[in-house]
Write a protein that holds these residues in place. Structure first.
Motif, short mmCIF file in Angstrom:
data_model
loop_
_atom_site.label_atom_id
_atom_site.label_comp_id
_atom_site.label_asym_id
_atom_site.label_seq_id
_atom_site.Cartn_x
_atom_site.Cartn_y
_atom_site.Cartn_z
N TYR A 1 55.99 -47.07 -15.87
CA TYR A 1 55.05 -48.17 -15.82
C TYR A 1 54.99 -48.82 -14.43
N TRP A 2 56.13 -49.30 -13.94
CA TRP A 2 56.16 -49.97 -12.64
C TRP A 2 55.68 -49.04 -11.53
N MET A 3 56.23 -47.85 -11.48
CA MET A 3 55.90 -46.92 -10.39
C MET A 3 54.43 -46.52 -10.39
N PRO A 4 53.82 -46.12 -11.53
CA PRO A 4 52.39 -45.78 -11.50
C PRO A 4 51.51 -46.93 -11.05
N TYR A 5 51.86 -48.15 -11.46
CA TYR A 5 51.03 -49.29 -11.03
C TYR A 5 51.07 -49.46 -9.53
N HIS A 6 52.26 -49.45 -8.96
CA HIS A 6 52.37 -49.68 -7.52
C HIS A 6 51.86 -48.48 -6.71
N ALA A 7 52.00 -47.29 -7.24
CA ALA A 7 51.43 -46.13 -6.55
C ALA A 7 49.91 -46.25 -6.47
N ALA A 8 49.29 -46.66 -7.58
CA ALA A 8 47.83 -46.82 -7.60
C ALA A 8 47.39 -47.96 -6.68
N LEU A 9 48.11 -49.08 -6.71
CA LEU A 9 47.74 -50.21 -5.87
C LEU A 9 47.88 -49.87 -4.39
N ALA A 10 48.98 -49.21 -4.03
CA ALA A 10 49.18 -48.83 -2.63
C ALA A 10 48.09 -47.88 -2.16
N ASP A 11 47.70 -46.94 -3.02
CA ASP A 11 46.64 -46.00 -2.66
C ASP A 11 45.31 -46.71 -2.43
#
Length: 314
Positions: free
Chosen positions: A169-179
């Protein structure tokens, strides 16, 4: 910044998540993972503005409900209900809209990944766990408490439970936001994250309708915060800055004004658009959605039309 999320996963835990892990761990991961933990609406880089709603999710895994001490209505008390829907009009102006489908009481992406209260786990606690003051108070990335400091869990939980939530959950959210932010910055040479939240009445701050959080001027240039404040006040809303909400982990981490990357947290008073007791929108919803759309339109008008610079340090 693109690989930021995965870089925070310690090698010791990465080894546990290799394909050869035992079936029990794999089944646990599958039970915890929502089919779409993160939703992205729109096309990256079409606008220098990125909209995000990290706390409007309302997917509560059954396994989580079973181990929770509190009923669902209490667990939902921290939800920023319907904030993603409030932002749809603003999204239609061009900015992509990122939202989490899971609730903050399950995994709070507005905290550092390993900001955890070790008292909520049984067994050994890895050395990379680094709680902040809020984490020690039970409000870390995997919260220990909910409304009125009520404990969420019936008993201590395994640390691997937290690690799996961070992974799924945490990692996919931040990966998408950073992208999204990197794409906007690469295309336009600058970007602005509008991190959207809702809040209960805050009498200690005079019960403002909006609280603008720029980490006391460190996450966003003052002219953008001024513009947001003046626009909202011009629409008749009462505003405050940085009190009682200055911005959380997201604002602090992604706001880098010296690199032309700005982040502004926007808290909207829930009573303006919903009944907090029943979690249902009321007649003020359309007016608040329109105000948010006007605010984003003003911000977009502030940015000059600009192509990617010839030499962009990204």
């Amino acid at each position: 910044m693109k690989n930021f999320a995965s870089s925070l996963f310690p090698p010791s835990l990465k080894r546990l998540f290799q394909p050869q892990q035992d079936m029990q761990e794999e089944n646990t991961a599958n039970r915890q993972a929502a089919s779409n933990p993160v939703l992205v609406c729109g096309t990256p880089a079409t606008s220098p503005v990125v909209l995000a709603s990290p706390h409007s999710g309302h997917f509560y895994p059954e396994a989580f409900i079973r181990i929770a001490r509190q009923p669902l209505d209490i667990l939902r008390s921290g939800e920023d209900s319907f904030v993603d829907e409030l932002a749809l009009g603003a999204h239609n102006l061009g900015p992509p809209l990122l939202s989490a489908t899971f609730p903050r009481v399950f995994c709070d992406v507005n905290r550092a990944a390993w900001d955890l209260d070790s008292r909520m786990f049984h067994g050994a606690i890895p050395s990379f766990v680094a709680p902040s003051e809020r984490g020690l108070a039970g409000l870390g990335s995997i919260p220990r408490i909910v409304a009125d400091r009520r404990p969420i869990y019936r008993q201590r939980i395994p640390f691997m439970e937290a690690a799996l939530r961070i992974r799924h959950y945490w990692m996919p959210y931040h990966a998408a936001l950073a992208d999204l932010l990197q794409a906007a910055h690469t295309r336009h040479g600058f970007c602005l994250l509008l991190d959207l939240h809702s809040m209960p009445d805050a009498p200690q701050a005079g019960s403002p309708d909006f609280v603008l959080g720029d980490r006391y001027g460190t996450s966003c240039t003052q002219r953008l915060t001024d513009l947001a404040e003046q626009t909202l006040q011009g629409l008749g809303f009462k505003t405050a800055r940085n009190a009682p909400y200055a911005g959380g982990y997201i604002t602090r981490h992604y706001g880098r004004p010296t690199q032309n990357m700005h982040a502004l947290q926007i808290e909207m008073r829930r009573g303006l658009y919903m009944d907090e007791a029943t979690h249902t929108p009321h007649g003020g919803f359309a007016a608040l959605a329109e105000a948010l759309t006007i605010l984003v339109a003003q911000v977009l008008a502030h940015f000059p039309a600009q192509e990617k610079p010839a030499h962009n340090s990204g």
